[in-house]
Structure formats: structure tokens, C-alpha cells
Design an enzyme around this catalytic site. Sequence first.
Site, short mmCIF file in Angstrom:
data_model
loop_
_atom_site.label_atom_id
_atom_site.label_comp_id
_atom_site.label_asym_id
_atom_site.label_seq_id
_atom_site.Cartn_x
_atom_site.Cartn_y
_atom_site.Cartn_z
N LYS A 106 0.81 -1.23 0.00
CA LYS A 106 0.00 0.00 0.00
C LYS A 106 0.83 1.27 0.00
CE LYS A 106 -2.51 -0.10 3.73
NZ LYS A 106 -2.05 -1.31 4.39
N ARG B 126 -9.85 2.32 8.83
CA ARG B 126 -9.63 0.90 9.08
C ARG B 126 -10.75 0.29 9.92
NH1 ARG B 126 -3.44 1.41 8.77
NH2 ARG B 126 -2.65 -0.71 8.75
N ARG C 288 10.52 -7.54 4.90
CA ARG C 288 10.63 -6.12 5.23
C ARG C 288 11.10 -5.92 6.68
NH1 ARG C 288 5.38 -2.45 4.57
NH2 ARG C 288 4.90 -3.22 6.64
N ARG D 195 11.73 -3.34 11.74
CA ARG D 195 10.49 -2.79 12.32
C ARG D 195 10.05 -3.60 13.52
NH1 ARG D 195 6.04 -0.63 8.10
NH2 ARG D 195 4.75 -1.42 9.77
N ARG E 124 -1.67 -8.77 13.03
CA ARG E 124 -2.08 -7.65 12.17
C ARG E 124 -2.99 -8.13 11.05
NH1 ARG E 124 3.02 -5.11 9.93
NH2 ARG E 124 1.77 -3.32 9.36
P1 AMP Z 1 0.56 0.83 8.58
O1 AMP Z 1 1.92 1.36 8.30
O2 AMP Z 1 -0.52 1.50 7.79
O3 AMP Z 1 0.48 -0.66 8.49
O4 AMP Z 1 0.23 1.19 10.12
C1 AMP Z 1 1.07 0.76 11.17
C2 AMP Z 1 0.31 0.72 12.48
O5 AMP Z 1 -0.19 2.02 12.80
C3 AMP Z 1 -0.92 -0.17 12.48
O6 AMP Z 1 -0.60 -1.52 12.71
C4 AMP Z 1 -1.72 0.44 13.62
O7 AMP Z 1 -1.19 0.08 14.88
C5 AMP Z 1 -1.48 1.93 13.42
N1 AMP Z 1 -2.47 2.51 12.50
C6 AMP Z 1 -2.25 3.02 11.25
N2 AMP Z 1 -3.39 3.47 10.71
C7 AMP Z 1 -4.37 3.23 11.62
C8 AMP Z 1 -5.78 3.45 11.63
N3 AMP Z 1 -6.42 3.99 10.57
N4 AMP Z 1 -6.45 3.08 12.75
C9 AMP Z 1 -5.82 2.55 13.81
N5 AMP Z 1 -4.51 2.28 13.84
C10 AMP Z 1 -3.78 2.63 12.76
#
Ligand code: AMP
Length: 190
Positions: free
Chosen positions: A14, A89, A128, A134, A145
Site C-alpha cells: 500500500k 480501518r 521487510r 520494524r 495484524r
Molecule cells: P501501517 O503502516 O498503515 O500498516 O500502520 C502501522 C500501524 O499504525 C498499524 O498496525 C496500527 O497500529 C497503526 N495505524 C495506522 N493506521 C491506523 C488506523 N487507521 N487506525 C488505527 N490504527 C492505525
Amino acid sequence: MTRLLIMGPPGAGKGTQAQLVADYFGIPAISTGDIFRANASEQTPLGIEAQRYMDAGDYVPDEVTNNMVQDRLSQPDAGNGFLLDGYPRTLAQVEFLDSVLADQNASLEHVIELVVDEEEIVARLLKRAAEEGRTDDSEEVIRNRLHVYQEQTAPLTAVYAERGLLLRVDGLGHVEEVAARVENAITANS
Ligand code: AMP
């Protein structure tokens, strides 16, 4: 005016696609995950709160996330459109975004869903994690996740499909190939 969302499981690519597609349409890519990570590394109060959820692979609470997004969307560079990556989300976030856009007399144009196979995703995320170190990417956290995504976020695509906004795009292949598919799908439906 291009207002877009990109959805798909963690590891679907993404972030990379969001950046390419946003550049193509001349709009900012807004990644809630990136904003949380930037705050976490600067140890802001928001970052400190978000960190423990991120480390466990859980979602940051809706209220915290919604306030952050509202603030980001009110900045001038988002006035001509945006591509949201990783938001909404949850159903509560969908409803909140609806109300923020309604207040601006604005609406979403398209929702892109990147479709990827689950085993491919786990392999990508482990790779990754090794490359970037990470903390939210151990195998156990990755499985959590994915589980959280399937449970809370995957059903949202049906909401957008019902509104006629959903564009499903095959997320497997080279980065440029997938970006071209996304751009073509948007152009063909605009
Ligand atoms: P991502 O890089 O988009 O996978 O986001 C990393 C982490 O940030 C996720 O696993 C969540 O813990 C938090 N996060 C990102 N976007 C959201 C969202 N829209 N709602 C809640 N938590 C989020």
C-alpha cells in the site's frame, strides 16, 4: 479534485503504491501509519500513546486516529485532493471520514483495494521486517495484524462497493506494473 483511499492487508504494498499514485495525480499521500511512526520516533505524546498499539499489531483507538486525520486533512495541501493510505480501518473511522468530508461538501471519488494472497503477504512482511528492523513485524505480530485486518477492515470494502466506489486491483507484480494498473483503473472510471 481527486480524493482517494487505498486499502489492502498489511504487506500488500500500500505505502509504495500510495506514493506513486499520489505523485501521478499530484495529490499528497497521507499515511496514518507513517504519521504514527514519525510521532513515535520523536516521542511526542501522540507517538508514545500509539507505540504500544503498533508494537502489538493492534489498532490505535479510533478517537486518537480520527483527530489526527481531521487535523491532517485541514492542512492546505489536502485542499485539492488526497490519497489516504491506511485509513479508514474501522467502521467508526468510515463514519467519521464521511462527516469530515460532508462538512467540506466533499466526497470520495474512488477506493482502491489491493488484492494479494495471504502467504505472499507473510513472506513480504518478514522480509521487510528483516530489512528495516520494524518492531511491529515479528511473525506473531504479523499474524495478529492480518487477523485484525480480516476482522475489522476487510468488511469495509463491502461498504464502499455498495456505494459504487470500489476498484479492486491485483496487487501482485512489479511495483510499476501494479501502479499502472491502479492509475488505469482510476482513469477508466473517472
Ligand atoms: P501501517 O503502516 O498503515 O500498516 O500502520 C502501522 C500501524 O499504525 C498499524 O498496525 C496500527 O497500529 C497503526 N495505524 C495506522 N493506521 C491506523 C488506523 N487507521 N487506525 C488505527 N490504527 C492505525
